[in-house]
Design a protein around this motif. Structure first.
Motif, mmCIF file in Angstrom:
data_model
loop_
_atom_site.group_PDB
_atom_site.id
_atom_site.type_symbol
_atom_site.label_atom_id
_atom_site.label_comp_id
_atom_site.label_asym_id
_atom_site.label_seq_id
_atom_site.Cartn_x
_atom_site.Cartn_y
_atom_site.Cartn_z
ATOM 1 N N VAL A 24 -36.011 -40.016 71.622
ATOM 2 C CA VAL A 24 -35.064 -39.981 72.736
ATOM 3 C C VAL A 24 -34.015 -38.932 72.398
ATOM 4 O O VAL A 24 -33.383 -38.983 71.343
ATOM 5 N N VAL A 25 -33.859 -37.977 73.315
ATOM 6 C CA VAL A 25 -32.937 -36.862 73.114
ATOM 7 C C VAL A 25 -31.875 -36.895 74.217
ATOM 8 O O VAL A 25 -32.197 -37.064 75.385
ATOM 9 N N HIS A 26 -30.644 -36.711 73.832
ATOM 10 C CA HIS A 26 -29.528 -36.631 74.772
ATOM 11 C C HIS A 26 -28.998 -35.203 74.731
ATOM 12 O O HIS A 26 -28.857 -34.624 73.650
ATOM 13 N N ALA A 27 -28.686 -34.645 75.906
ATOM 14 C CA ALA A 27 -28.187 -33.268 75.969
ATOM 15 C C ALA A 27 -26.932 -33.217 76.830
ATOM 16 O O ALA A 27 -26.965 -32.760 77.973
ATOM 17 N N PRO A 28 -25.814 -33.665 76.278
ATOM 18 C CA PRO A 28 -24.580 -33.679 77.060
ATOM 19 C C PRO A 28 -23.948 -32.293 77.187
ATOM 20 O O PRO A 28 -24.074 -31.462 76.295
ATOM 21 N N ILE A 29 -23.275 -32.088 78.278
ATOM 22 C CA ILE A 29 -22.525 -30.858 78.482
ATOM 23 C C ILE A 29 -21.072 -31.114 78.073
ATOM 24 O O ILE A 29 -20.552 -32.216 78.282
ATOM 25 N N SER A 30 -20.453 -30.143 77.444
ATOM 26 C CA SER A 30 -19.033 -30.275 77.103
ATOM 27 C C SER A 30 -18.421 -28.893 76.970
ATOM 28 O O SER A 30 -19.107 -27.914 76.672
ATOM 29 N N PHE A 31 -17.108 -28.850 77.213
ATOM 30 C CA PHE A 31 -16.367 -27.593 77.162
ATOM 31 C C PHE A 31 -15.099 -27.771 76.347
ATOM 32 O O PHE A 31 -14.552 -28.865 76.264
ATOM 33 N N ARG A 32 -14.618 -26.673 75.798
ATOM 34 C CA ARG A 32 -13.303 -26.678 75.172
ATOM 35 C C ARG A 32 -12.243 -26.886 76.255
ATOM 36 O O ARG A 32 -12.475 -26.598 77.435
ATOM 37 N N ALA A 33 -11.086 -27.325 75.877
ATOM 38 C CA ALA A 33 -10.016 -27.599 76.842
ATOM 39 C C ALA A 33 -9.635 -26.365 77.655
ATOM 40 O O ALA A 33 -9.308 -26.474 78.842
ATOM 41 N N MET A 35 -11.651 -24.079 78.589
ATOM 42 C CA MET A 35 -12.836 -23.724 79.381
ATOM 43 C C MET A 35 -13.362 -22.322 79.082
ATOM 44 O O MET A 35 -14.169 -21.782 79.828
ATOM 45 N N ALA A 36 -12.938 -21.735 77.987
ATOM 46 C CA ALA A 36 -13.395 -20.391 77.633
ATOM 47 C C ALA A 36 -14.898 -20.354 77.360
ATOM 48 O O ALA A 36 -15.514 -19.290 77.444
ATOM 49 N N ASP A 37 -15.484 -21.500 77.050
ATOM 50 C CA ASP A 37 -16.923 -21.552 76.777
ATOM 51 C C ASP A 37 -17.736 -21.955 78.003
ATOM 52 O O ASP A 37 -18.947 -22.149 77.913
ATOM 53 N N ASN A 38 -17.108 -22.059 79.151
ATOM 54 C CA ASN A 38 -17.804 -22.341 80.408
ATOM 55 C C ASN A 38 -18.400 -21.013 80.886
ATOM 56 O O ASN A 38 -17.664 -20.073 81.179
ATOM 57 N N PRO A 39 -19.735 -20.901 80.963
ATOM 58 C CA PRO A 39 -20.362 -19.604 81.213
ATOM 59 C C PRO A 39 -20.175 -19.051 82.625
ATOM 60 O O PRO A 39 -20.396 -17.863 82.841
ATOM 61 N N ASN A 40 -19.792 -19.889 83.574
ATOM 62 C CA ASN A 40 -19.621 -19.388 84.935
ATOM 63 C C ASN A 40 -18.494 -20.150 85.618
ATOM 64 O O ASN A 40 -18.655 -20.719 86.695
ATOM 65 N N CYS A 49 -16.264 -27.795 87.436
ATOM 66 C CA CYS A 49 -15.993 -28.383 86.115
ATOM 67 C C CYS A 49 -14.676 -27.859 85.569
ATOM 68 O O CYS A 49 -13.867 -28.620 85.029
ATOM 69 N N ARG A 50 -14.445 -26.569 85.734
ATOM 70 C CA ARG A 50 -13.183 -25.975 85.276
ATOM 71 C C ARG A 50 -12.007 -26.545 86.064
ATOM 72 O O ARG A 50 -11.033 -27.013 85.493
ATOM 73 N N ASP A 51 -12.116 -26.505 87.383
ATOM 74 C CA ASP A 51 -11.004 -26.928 88.235
ATOM 75 C C ASP A 51 -10.675 -28.406 88.058
ATOM 76 O O ASP A 51 -9.511 -28.794 88.111
ATOM 77 N N GLY A 79 -24.051 -28.011 71.984
ATOM 78 C CA GLY A 79 -23.957 -26.631 72.430
ATOM 79 C C GLY A 79 -24.311 -26.406 73.886
ATOM 80 O O GLY A 79 -24.303 -25.270 74.353
ATOM 81 N N LYS A 80 -24.594 -27.469 74.632
ATOM 82 C CA LYS A 80 -24.939 -27.297 76.045
ATOM 83 C C LYS A 80 -23.673 -26.986 76.829
ATOM 84 O O LYS A 80 -22.775 -27.801 76.945
ATOM 85 N N LYS A 81 -23.617 -25.769 77.364
ATOM 86 C CA LYS A 81 -22.427 -25.299 78.079
ATOM 87 C C LYS A 81 -22.736 -24.987 79.537
ATOM 88 O O LYS A 81 -21.835 -24.670 80.303
ATOM 89 N N GLY A 82 -23.989 -25.049 79.895
ATOM 90 C CA GLY A 82 -24.383 -24.772 81.269
ATOM 91 C C GLY A 82 -25.234 -25.910 81.799
ATOM 92 O O GLY A 82 -25.224 -27.025 81.270
ATOM 93 N N LEU A 83 -25.988 -25.630 82.830
ATOM 94 C CA LEU A 83 -26.753 -26.661 83.518
ATOM 95 C C LEU A 83 -28.058 -27.004 82.803
ATOM 96 O O LEU A 83 -28.500 -28.148 82.815
ATOM 97 N N ASP A 84 -28.671 -26.037 82.198
ATOM 98 C CA ASP A 84 -29.970 -26.172 81.541
ATOM 99 C C ASP A 84 -29.752 -26.580 80.078
ATOM 100 O O ASP A 84 -28.903 -26.007 79.394
ATOM 101 N N ALA A 85 -30.522 -27.538 79.604
ATOM 102 C CA ALA A 85 -30.344 -28.040 78.240
ATOM 103 C C ALA A 85 -30.947 -27.127 77.171
ATOM 104 O O ALA A 85 -30.734 -27.362 75.985
ATOM 105 N N PHE A 86 -31.656 -26.074 77.549
ATOM 106 C CA PHE A 86 -32.280 -25.204 76.557
ATOM 107 C C PHE A 86 -31.387 -24.066 76.054
ATOM 108 O O PHE A 86 -31.248 -23.900 74.841
#
Length: 172
Positions: A24-33, A35-40, A49-51, A79-86
């Motif tokens: 069982v694998v979990h792939a959560p998304i998370s960002f720094r406060a 949001m500099a690591d939010n790719p879009n 997500c930013r707003d 390390g998941k910063k976008g929509l896709d877990a890869f």
């Protein structure tokens, strides 16, 4: 989410998978406060997500929902910063390294993170199963469009009950 019981069903599926010996694998998304690591951060759902200051590391909205809290043998991809877990994660290396051939997907949002990950897993050659009642969307029409339209193009859509029955029959 509440109307289908997707969270409880996903937790039940995870337990059945663990009991059968599946990873069982979990792939959560998370960002720094900041949001500099939010790719879009300037467009679409990632701008939301930013707003909304969503999924900020070390805040309540980056935590796992209680029923999906990872267990000791589970793997949590970081390390998941976008929509896709890869992209940007070691998900593919984990799956290949453990000889995984079939990826079973559940989660939120049906037509966003789940769909993005489904498409990439498919293109990387994995057999993909999407659990149609273990995903949720912001609208019923969006849920139907993804589960009835897109999912069959890139995966084998299946209900939680059907998946649990298939796991039980293959491990007996």
């Amino acid at each position: 989410m509440n109307s289908t019981g997707m969270l409880e069903k996903a937790a039940t599926v995870a337990e059945a998978a663990r009991s059968s010996g599946a990873l069982v694998v979990h792939a959560p998304i998370s960002f720094r406060a900041d949001m500099a690591d939010n790719p879009n951060a300037g467009l679409g759902i990632l701008a939301g997500c930013r707003d909304g200051e969503l999924f900020v590391e070390k805040t309540w909205n980056a935590e796992f929902a209680a029923p999906m809290t990872p267990r000791e043998a589970d793997v949590v991809v970081t390390g998941k910063k976008g929509l896709d877990a890869f992209p940007g994660t070691d998900l593919e290396a984990i799956l290949v390294g453990r000889g995984v051939e079939t990826v079973v997907l559940a989660g939120f949002l049906t037509n966003c993170c789940v769909e993005s990950t489904m498409r990439t897993a498919y293109e990387k050659g994995f057999n993909v199963v999407t659990l149609t009642d273990c995903t949720a969307c912001t609208s019923d029409s969006g849920q139907r469009a993804a589960t009835e339209g897109t999912y069959p193009m890139f995966s084998t859509p299946m209900t939680a009950d059907a998946f649990i029955k298939s796991v039980a029959s293959s491990s007996s």
